[in-house]
Motif scaffolding. Structure first.
Motif, PDB file in Angstrom:
ATOM      1  N   PHE A 192       0.837  -1.191   0.000  1.00  0.00           N
ATOM      2  CA  PHE A 192       0.000   0.000   0.000  1.00  0.00           C
ATOM      3  C   PHE A 192       0.882   1.254   0.000  1.00  0.00           C
ATOM      4  O   PHE A 192       0.615   2.224  -0.722  1.00  0.00           O
ATOM      5  N   GLY A 193       1.929   1.253   0.820  1.00  0.00           N
ATOM      6  CA  GLY A 193       2.794   2.418   0.916  1.00  0.00           C
ATOM      7  C   GLY A 193       3.538   2.718  -0.372  1.00  0.00           C
ATOM      8  O   GLY A 193       3.655   3.881  -0.785  1.00  0.00           O
ATOM      9  N   LEU A 194       4.026   1.685  -1.035  1.00  0.00           N
ATOM     10  CA  LEU A 194       4.794   1.905  -2.259  1.00  0.00           C
ATOM     11  C   LEU A 194       3.899   2.311  -3.427  1.00  0.00           C
ATOM     12  O   LEU A 194       4.284   3.145  -4.247  1.00  0.00           O
ATOM     13  N   GLN A 195       2.679   1.742  -3.489  1.00  0.00           N
ATOM     14  CA  GLN A 195       1.776   2.205  -4.546  1.00  0.00           C
ATOM     15  C   GLN A 195       1.323   3.642  -4.270  1.00  0.00           C
ATOM     16  O   GLN A 195       1.129   4.427  -5.202  1.00  0.00           O
ATOM     17  N   ALA A 196       1.172   3.990  -2.986  1.00  0.00           N
ATOM     18  CA  ALA A 196       0.812   5.371  -2.650  1.00  0.00           C
ATOM     19  C   ALA A 196       1.954   6.323  -3.013  1.00  0.00           C
ATOM     20  O   ALA A 196       1.722   7.444  -3.477  1.00  0.00           O
ATOM     21  N   THR A 197       3.197   5.876  -2.803  1.00  0.00           N
ATOM     22  CA  THR A 197       4.348   6.687  -3.199  1.00  0.00           C
ATOM     23  C   THR A 197       4.277   7.015  -4.683  1.00  0.00           C
ATOM     24  O   THR A 197       4.424   8.179  -5.092  1.00  0.00           O
ATOM     25  N   ALA A 198       4.063   5.984  -5.501  1.00  0.00           N
ATOM     26  CA  ALA A 198       3.976   6.197  -6.948  1.00  0.00           C
ATOM     27  C   ALA A 198       2.811   7.117  -7.304  1.00  0.00           C
ATOM     28  O   ALA A 198       2.938   8.008  -8.161  1.00  0.00           O
TER      29      ALA A 198
END
Length: 433
Positions: free
Chosen positions: A257-263
């Motif tokens: 979730f965090g990495l897709q939110a980063t993108a």
């Protein structure tokens, strides 16, 4: 194979929803019957409220991305300060999102979401006219606080009020969220021109949509019950809280979730600027961001349904991340020449968000588990995503170009793929805790 609602209903609804269904191996002991439940009008209001709320969960961010250059000039921001500004959304989502479950237990989910929409409207009205960077950040934080609590409570409200239609309702509000995201990106610049070229008015006009989203929740604010009339207050005999930090699946889901939110927040904050620096006009750059976000409208409905039919969602994760890698490679090599293709590919990659929401609903056997997993995965995930947009701004300012920032974006796709594969395994947090 079972459809998505059947797959998601293999777990019993939480104590806040209906009593356990026949799909549960060991149904819980019967409790006293609740008082008369809400009528059909309440479910219709909830459905309308979900859609209007979802439409307001991203315009505060994407409208700013479309006018970031004008805001920077108007408030005399450096590239690093603009990077801080693009990092504010995930920071607020992490900090304020943690409060959402406790607030919902005390006041009821409908009242908290209603207050969240009021906060969004107030923040969007105030921030364009404060005249300083600090004031702009503070007003943005107010709006983002409202978005944060609503982000967390969307899966919770769906699980409580529509336990037999989790997949369909998740797809519905995910589509509305993507539509609001794309709409703000596409029309903010034209609306600004129509309002006399003032970026202040172009940003402030989105408060009207937020104010409209307050209305469906007002009749429900005094109802502290979940679906079918059951109270949201803790009950005697409830199972002790899961030690969710012991679950590898929960951590995998939080990282994914965090990495897709980063993108997503890098794209919303910086993608128009990447295209503008490559020679694309401001209006076209906004439309390109809208195309990226609009891909989530159809796919946000399709992906949850497909994911719910699969025991393991890893293949979907791999497909989305590969699309992202190709899109970033194109953005690096020919940002203007293939702009439409890269926008489409990155739009497909950004559909990791509805996939993550779907996995939140599938990785727990109970509604109570979904509440805890949603709060943990989203709050932890948004904490993980905070440095990304800020680092992009710093790299952009000090390198003088987009090569290093784009390389960073592409590099983050690899751990996102790994975390998504881990989160997509066929198991629940109750098994691991």
């Amino acid at each position: 194979m079972p459809d998505d609602e059947t797959q998601l209903q293999t777990s019993p609804p939480s104590r806040h929803t209906a009593t356990a269904t026949a799909a549960v191996d060991s149904p819980a002991p019967q409790t006293s019957q609740p008082t008369a439940g809400p009528g059909p009008w309440a479910f219709r209001l909830i459905a309308v409220g979900l859609v209007l709320t979802a439409l307001n969960l991203r315009p505060a961010i994407t409208s700013l991305g479309a006018l970031l250059e004008e805001v920077r000039d108007g408030l005399h921001m450096s590239g690093s300060v603009a990077g801080v500004l693009t990092s504010v959304p995930p920071l607020c989502f992490a900090v304020f999102g943690i409060m959402a479950p406790r607030l919902a237990r005390r006041f009821g989910p409908a009242a908290v979401v209603c207050a969240g929409m009021v906060a969004i409207a107030a923040g969007l009205v105030i921030r364009p006219f404060v005249g300083s960077t600090a004031g702009f950040l503070a007003a943005s934080a107010l709006a983002l606080m409202g978005i944060a609590v609503s982000n967390i409570l969307m899966p919770v409200i769906v699980k409580r009020w529509f336990p037999d239609r989790v997949g369909s309702m998740t797809g519905l509000y995910s589509m509305a969220l993507a539509l609001g995201t794309a709409l703000a990106a596409a029309v903010t610049v034209p609306m600004t021109d129509a309002l006399g070229g003032s970026w202040n008015a172009g940003l402030g006009i989105w408060a009207v949509l937020a104010a409209a989203a307050v209305l469906p929740w007002i009749p429900l604010t005094r109802d502290r019950r979940g679906a079918h009339g059951q109270s949201t207050a803790p009950q005697h005999g409830d199972a002790p809280a899961l030690r969710i930090t012991r679950s590898r699946t929960a951590w995998g889901l939080a990282c994914f979730f965090g990495l897709q939110a980063t993108a997503a927040y890098i794209a919303m904050g910086w993608m128009p600027q990447i295209f503008r620096d490559a020679g694309v006009s401001a209006g076209t750059a906004g439309v390109l961001l809208a195309v990226t976000m609009a891909m989530g409208v159809p796919l946000a409905f399709v992906i949850p349904r497909v994911a719910a039919r699969m025991k393991n969602q890893g293949p979907i994760v791999v497909f989305l991340c590969v699309c992202g890698l190709i899109g970033y490679a194109g953005l690096y090599l020919a940002p203007a020449g293939g702009a439409w293709a890269w926008a489409l590919l990155l739009g497909i990659a950004n559909c990791a968000f509805p996939l993550a929401l779907t996995m939140i609903g599938m990785r727990s056997r109970s509604g109570a588990g979904v509440v805890r997993l949603s709060a943990f995965a989203q709050s932890t995930g948004y904490l993980i995503s905070i440095p990304g947009p800020l680092l992009v701004g710093v790299l952009y300012q000090h390198s003088g170009g987009w090569g290093l920032p784009i390389a960073l974006m592409a590099g983050l796709m690899v751990p996102q793929m790994v975390a998504g594969i881990l989160a997509g395994r066929d198991r629940t947090i109750e098994d691991e805790c």
